[in-house]
Motif scaffolding. Structure first.
Motif, PDB file in Angstrom:
ATOM      1  N   ARG A  38       0.837  -1.194   0.000  1.00 18.85           N
ATOM      2  CA  ARG A  38       0.000   0.000   0.000  1.00 18.85           C
ATOM      3  C   ARG A  38       0.870   1.242   0.000  1.00 18.85           C
ATOM      4  NH1 ARG A  38      -2.739  -0.445   6.062  1.00 18.85           N
ATOM      5  NH2 ARG A  38      -0.862   0.072   7.293  1.00 18.85           N
ATOM      6  N   GLN A  39       0.276   2.311  -0.519  1.00 21.00           N
ATOM      7  CA  GLN A  39       0.996   3.573  -0.612  1.00 21.00           C
ATOM      8  C   GLN A  39       0.066   4.701  -0.221  1.00 21.00           C
ATOM      9  OE1 GLN A  39       2.864   4.284  -4.421  1.00 21.00           O
ATOM     10  NE2 GLN A  39       4.255   5.787  -3.548  1.00 21.00           N
ATOM     11  N   ARG A  45       5.756   3.163  -1.085  1.00 19.26           N
ATOM     12  CA  ARG A  45       4.968   1.942  -1.074  1.00 19.26           C
ATOM     13  C   ARG A  45       5.538   0.981  -0.023  1.00 19.26           C
ATOM     14  NH1 ARG A  45       3.421  -0.506  -6.848  1.00 19.26           N
ATOM     15  NH2 ARG A  45       2.982   1.719  -7.022  1.00 19.26           N
ATOM     16  N   TYR A  95      -2.100  -2.166  -3.665  1.00 21.97           N
ATOM     17  CA  TYR A  95      -1.640  -2.826  -4.875  1.00 21.97           C
ATOM     18  C   TYR A  95      -1.427  -4.314  -4.613  1.00 21.97           C
ATOM     19  CZ  TYR A  95      -0.372   1.920  -6.359  1.00 21.97           C
ATOM     20  OH  TYR A  95      -0.389   3.251  -6.681  1.00 21.97           O
ATOM     21  N   GLY A 115      -3.844  -0.761  -8.721  1.00 20.79           N
ATOM     22  CA  GLY A 115      -4.157  -0.236  -7.404  1.00 20.79           C
ATOM     23  C   GLY A 115      -5.630   0.073  -7.222  1.00 20.79           C
TER      24      GLY A 115
END
Length: 122
Positions: A38-39, A45, A95, A115
């Motif tokens: 995840r970001q 990220r 993602y 994503g």
């Protein structure tokens, strides 16, 4: 070649749940380790969870352990991320990724989805 497509993101209140899906197309899905990263806005990220191709090895980031669960259904070429007890710090683009081995680092993953946004309101 593997194509990945995430779905299931959205807006949820703190304490709520979401289930993300990652549908894979292409060959040999069952031979890949699958991961979720995840970001968050303005941040790099980061690793969330990963599961080996045979399902015997699973790792979770400390921040999500006990709240998130990764699973995979090879018959549907799909990997899932069940997210419970969500909090605003979980807000990010999520993602999914496929690679030859499990890793908490994004480098070894060869294929990435586009994503899906998860937003947790307080």
């Amino acid at each position: 070649q593997v194509q990945l497509e995430e779905s299931g993101g959205g807006l949820v209140q703190a304490g709520g749940s979401l289930r993300l899906s990652c549908a894979a197309s292409g060959r040999a899905f069952s031979s890949y380790a699958m991961g979720w990263f995840r970001q968050a806005p303005g941040k790099e990220r980061v690793f969330v969870t990963t599961k080996s191709w045979a399902g015997r090895t699973t790792y979770y980031a400390y921040s999500v352990k006990g709240r998130f669960t990764i699973s995979r259904d090879s018959s549907k070429n799909t990997v899932y991320l069940q997210m419970n007890s969500l909090n605003p710090e979980d807000t990010a683009i999520y993602y999914c990724a496929a690679g030859p081995r499990v890793s908490t680092d994004p480098g070894p993953y060869d294929y990435w989805g586009q994503g899906t946004q998860v937003t947790v309101s307080s």
